[in-house]
Design a protein around this motif. Structure first.
Motif, PDB file in Angstrom:
ATOM      1  N   ALA A 176       0.846  -1.195   0.000  1.00  0.00           N
ATOM      2  CA  ALA A 176       0.000   0.000   0.000  1.00  0.00           C
ATOM      3  C   ALA A 176       0.883   1.247   0.000  1.00  0.00           C
ATOM      4  O   ALA A 176       1.921   1.298   0.666  1.00  0.00           O
ATOM      5  N   ARG A 177       0.459   2.233  -0.709  1.00  0.00           N
ATOM      6  CA  ARG A 177       1.254   3.453  -0.873  1.00  0.00           C
ATOM      7  C   ARG A 177       1.572   4.120   0.462  1.00  0.00           C
ATOM      8  O   ARG A 177       2.682   4.593   0.682  1.00  0.00           O
ATOM      9  N   GLU A 178       0.601   4.171   1.370  1.00  0.00           N
ATOM     10  CA  GLU A 178       0.784   4.877   2.634  1.00  0.00           C
ATOM     11  C   GLU A 178       1.878   4.256   3.504  1.00  0.00           C
ATOM     12  O   GLU A 178       2.539   4.948   4.264  1.00  0.00           O
ATOM     13  N   ILE A 179       2.047   2.966   3.412  1.00  0.00           N
ATOM     14  CA  ILE A 179       3.017   2.266   4.256  1.00  0.00           C
ATOM     15  C   ILE A 179       4.447   2.625   3.878  1.00  0.00           C
ATOM     16  O   ILE A 179       5.340   2.598   4.719  1.00  0.00           O
ATOM     17  N   TRP A 180       4.654   2.989   2.626  1.00  0.00           N
ATOM     18  CA  TRP A 180       5.995   3.294   2.140  1.00  0.00           C
ATOM     19  C   TRP A 180       6.190   4.767   1.813  1.00  0.00           C
ATOM     20  O   TRP A 180       7.299   5.204   1.544  1.00  0.00           O
ATOM     21  N   HIS A 181       5.126   5.528   1.843  1.00  0.00           N
ATOM     22  CA  HIS A 181       5.182   6.939   1.455  1.00  0.00           C
ATOM     23  C   HIS A 181       5.918   7.760   2.518  1.00  0.00           C
ATOM     24  O   HIS A 181       5.796   7.498   3.708  1.00  0.00           O
ATOM     25  N   ILE A 182       6.651   8.751   2.059  1.00  0.00           N
ATOM     26  CA  ILE A 182       7.394   9.612   2.970  1.00  0.00           C
ATOM     27  C   ILE A 182       6.734  10.982   2.978  1.00  0.00           C
ATOM     28  O   ILE A 182       6.857  11.755   2.029  1.00  0.00           O
TER      29      ILE A 182
END
Length: 169
Positions: free
Chosen positions: A34-40
């Motif tokens: 999921a994008r949120e888990i890796w997004h900075i």
């Protein structure tokens, strides 16, 4: 400044592409990517740090990274930051932090053995003491973890805000 921080984090944290096909990928499926888990960004980084610090202070030393990983994926916060924050309590520092948590729990709750008098017979006083010490340790750990999580969250949000303001000038 925040661009430099973001670039450094992107270069030095675990990438999601390296996890494809691994055991953890099989366990969590595509939710792991999921994008949120890796997004900075300031939300995911500050929340991941808060989660990792909270878990670090709870007396779950052999399972801290597993708990942090499950919670990070469930709450959709930055997974690598949450896992890294767990390492504030490591084999070298754990005695200090657990002693501090136990003392804080003892000071917060006072003398607890009366609490377990209905569950434990007079002959099993040692078990009652073990339960009381576990309650002290958990209470202190949750209190320390809460304070550390709030402080870490506030620090990252403030630092990110100041860095972005400085960048705009």
């Amino acid at each position: 400044m925040s661009r430099r921080i973001r670039k450094w984090l992107e270069n030095n944290l675990i990438s999601r592409d390296r996890l494809r096909g691994e055991r953890i990928h099989k366990m969590f499926g595509e939710r792991l990517f999921a994008r949120e888990i890796w997004h900075i960004d300031r939300y995911t980084i500050s929340s991941g740090l808060a989660l990792g610090l909270f878990v670090a202070f709870t007396p779950t030393i052999p399972f801290q990274m597993t708990i942090a990983a499950f919670c990070a994926i469930w709450l959709r916060v930055n997974l690598p930051v949450a896992l890294a924050a767990c390492w504030i309590t490591n084999p070298l520092t754990i005695v200090f932090f657990y002693k501090m948590a136990y003392n804080l729990g003892y000071q917060s709750l006072g003398n607890l053995p009366w609490m377990f008098s209905g569950f434990v017979e007079k002959e099993q006083l040692g078990i009652r003491d073990i339960f009381a010490k576990a309650v002290y340790l958990w209470t202190g750990g949750v209190l320390l973890g809460s304070v550390a999580a709030l402080a870490g969250y506030g620090f990252v949000r403030t630092a990110w805000y100041l860095a972005s303001r400085k960048e705009k000038k």
